[in-house]
Scaffold this motif. Sequence first.
Motif, short mmCIF file in Angstrom:
data_model
loop_
_atom_site.label_atom_id
_atom_site.label_comp_id
_atom_site.label_asym_id
_atom_site.label_seq_id
_atom_site.Cartn_x
_atom_site.Cartn_y
_atom_site.Cartn_z
N GLU A 1 0.83 -1.20 0.00
CA GLU A 1 0.00 0.00 0.00
C GLU A 1 0.87 1.26 0.00
OE1 GLU A 1 -3.46 -0.26 2.82
OE2 GLU A 1 -2.62 -2.27 3.12
N GLY A 2 2.03 1.18 0.64
CA GLY A 2 2.96 2.30 0.62
C GLY A 2 3.52 2.54 -0.77
N VAL A 3 3.81 1.45 -1.50
CA VAL A 3 4.28 1.59 -2.87
C VAL A 3 3.18 2.19 -3.75
CG1 VAL A 3 5.15 0.35 -4.89
CG2 VAL A 3 5.94 -0.28 -2.61
N LEU A 4 1.92 1.83 -3.48
CA LEU A 4 0.81 2.41 -4.23
C LEU A 4 0.76 3.92 -4.06
CD1 LEU A 4 -1.74 2.16 -5.97
CD2 LEU A 4 -3.03 1.70 -3.86
N ILE A 5 0.98 4.39 -2.84
CA ILE A 5 1.05 5.84 -2.63
C ILE A 5 2.20 6.42 -3.45
CG2 ILE A 5 1.46 7.67 -0.93
CD1 ILE A 5 -1.27 6.36 -0.73
N GLY A 6 3.29 5.66 -3.54
CA GLY A 6 4.41 6.09 -4.37
C GLY A 6 4.05 6.20 -5.83
N ALA A 7 3.11 5.36 -6.29
CA ALA A 7 2.67 5.43 -7.69
C ALA A 7 1.93 6.74 -7.94
CB ALA A 7 1.78 4.24 -8.01
N TYR A 8 1.09 7.15 -6.99
CA TYR A 8 0.42 8.45 -7.12
C TYR A 8 1.45 9.58 -7.15
CZ TYR A 8 -4.30 6.62 -6.20
OH TYR A 8 -5.50 5.97 -6.28
N THR A 9 2.44 9.49 -6.27
CA THR A 9 3.48 10.52 -6.22
C THR A 9 4.24 10.58 -7.53
OG1 THR A 9 3.73 10.20 -3.83
CG2 THR A 9 5.54 11.29 -4.98
N ALA A 10 4.55 9.42 -8.10
CA ALA A 10 5.28 9.37 -9.37
C ALA A 10 4.47 10.00 -10.50
CB ALA A 10 5.65 7.93 -9.70
N ALA A 11 3.17 9.69 -10.55
CA ALA A 11 2.31 10.23 -11.60
C ALA A 11 2.11 11.74 -11.44
CB ALA A 11 0.95 9.53 -11.60
N ALA A 12 2.24 12.23 -10.21
CA ALA A 12 1.99 13.64 -9.91
C ALA A 12 3.19 14.53 -10.14
CB ALA A 12 1.52 13.79 -8.46
N LEU A 13 4.33 13.97 -10.49
CA LEU A 13 5.52 14.78 -10.72
C LEU A 13 5.27 15.77 -11.86
CD1 LEU A 13 8.32 12.08 -10.37
CD2 LEU A 13 7.67 13.83 -8.70
N ARG A 14 6.01 16.88 -11.83
CA ARG A 14 5.77 17.94 -12.80
C ARG A 14 5.94 17.46 -14.24
NH1 ARG A 14 10.56 22.20 -11.64
NH2 ARG A 14 10.29 21.42 -9.53
N GLY A 15 6.76 16.44 -14.47
CA GLY A 15 6.98 15.94 -15.82
C GLY A 15 5.76 15.32 -16.45
N LEU A 16 4.77 14.93 -15.64
CA LEU A 16 3.57 14.29 -16.18
C LEU A 16 2.34 15.09 -15.74
CD1 LEU A 16 2.87 11.82 -17.94
CD2 LEU A 16 2.48 10.54 -15.83
N TYR A 17 1.55 14.54 -14.80
CA TYR A 17 0.29 15.18 -14.46
C TYR A 17 0.42 16.34 -13.49
CZ TYR A 17 -1.61 11.09 -16.82
OH TYR A 17 -1.90 10.13 -17.73
N GLY A 18 1.64 16.60 -13.02
CA GLY A 18 1.86 17.81 -12.25
C GLY A 18 1.81 19.07 -13.11
N GLY A 19 1.63 18.89 -14.42
CA GLY A 19 1.40 20.04 -15.29
C GLY A 19 2.07 19.99 -16.64
N ARG A 20 3.18 19.31 -16.77
CA ARG A 20 3.92 19.41 -18.03
C ARG A 20 3.32 18.56 -19.15
NH1 ARG A 20 9.78 20.49 -16.11
NH2 ARG A 20 9.54 22.69 -15.54
N PHE A 21 2.61 17.49 -18.82
CA PHE A 21 1.90 16.79 -19.88
C PHE A 21 0.87 17.73 -20.51
CE2 PHE A 21 -1.80 14.43 -21.41
CZ PHE A 21 -1.20 13.59 -22.33
#
Length: 465
Positions: free
Chosen positions: A47-67
Amino acid sequence: MKKTKYLILALSTFALLYNSGCQKQLDIKPQNAVESSVALKTSKDVEGVLIGAYTAAALRGLYGGRFQSTTDFLADDGDFAYFGTFSDYTELNNKAITINNGFVEGVWNTGYNAIGVCNTVLANLNLVDPVKKARVEGEAKFLRGMIYFDLARVFGKAWNDGAPASNLAVPIVLTPTTAIADIQNVKRNTVAEVYAQAIADLQVAETNLTTDKSTYASSGAASAILARIYLTQEKYDLAEAEATKIIGSGTYSLVEHFSDEFQVKEQATRVFNTSEDIFAIQISNQSGYNALNEVYASSAFAGREETYLFGQFFDRFEAGDDRVNEVTDDSFTSKFNNAFGNVVVIRLAEIYLIRAEARIFKSSPDLAGAAADINVVRKRALLDNTTAATAAELLDAVKYERHAELTFEGFQLFDLKRYKGTTYSVDGDGNHLDAFPWNSPKLIFPIPKRERDANPQLTQNEGYQ
């Protein structure tokens, strides 16, 4: 691939923390990987790794805005121009992307990094508590499915451009890479194959997840991405059905005023999802990064003050449209003036417009229903009901509403391709220069040079070396 490095590092760090907390003596052994059986022992670990998946997707390079920003910059035809120091944005705005573009590479790397984390979660579902297993699987597959769909849209040809069954998109990787020896030189899968994988993942997510409103993935969020995919594939009956699930659930509602959706405060501060938000990247002053604030906002609101609006942007709006007020001093959009505002990925207004378009083109058209959906969005913008009546008129109305409602939120490139339009590069005064039709190779991201250097199996897109 660069994603492999991130995953190995993440698992290595996790294992080091786990072992150092459970062993009295530190046993250091030279190794180039950490097996997931060592790093992940319990449901809580996964479950901790799953939270890490959200964090990874939320980075600025993707859904944090740059996509969102990279695709809008590439599609823009003179609504704005970039006068900043990021050469990556300048290339995109000029439709002259190089194979070393850092922001394009960031979309690829961040996307595959997040997919890798999702794969680690899915490979360890046997460790998850039975009562949580369906949810954990659903959330991981939601993220993976959404990312694959979006990677296919930018690194491959549009669904309506030639043959999806033979056009190449991106590689499908469904297992975690936890050791150097595991790295494979994968080939690119076809557009049709990647879309099929995305749909399969999202269908599981839709079934497994709750319909309740959440800051995490939900059944409604999965339905929304499925609606996007089906609209892209011109499967209008399916797109309407998914949109109706969301609208009919009553879980979401439009905020009263358009400006309320973006929650710009007098001072930048953490905000919470609105009643309209179906899925959003959560930003705070302690975590996350809003790359849309960086590129679009003025310096008064923590932006770089480098993206200026031209008269064409304002001229597109009908008289009295409240949405045109989302600008400050006639130069910048103010949608993202809160540096700690969430980056909204899916919201209800889009779903109404998806259903309106689907109703126009489905096997048994519902033009009255399409007009009703359009009017829901128009009413919030303080506009009168649409006068459109024919299918062609209603489609023009949908096009107007999508631009007025969703501008700067990452939709322009994909709408351009779905509607088979034309975009232009512009000079410093906003005048049109070169024309680029919707199926121009210049409107597709190149496969990053760094990835092709590491993996010769990755063929390059047309028009790039």
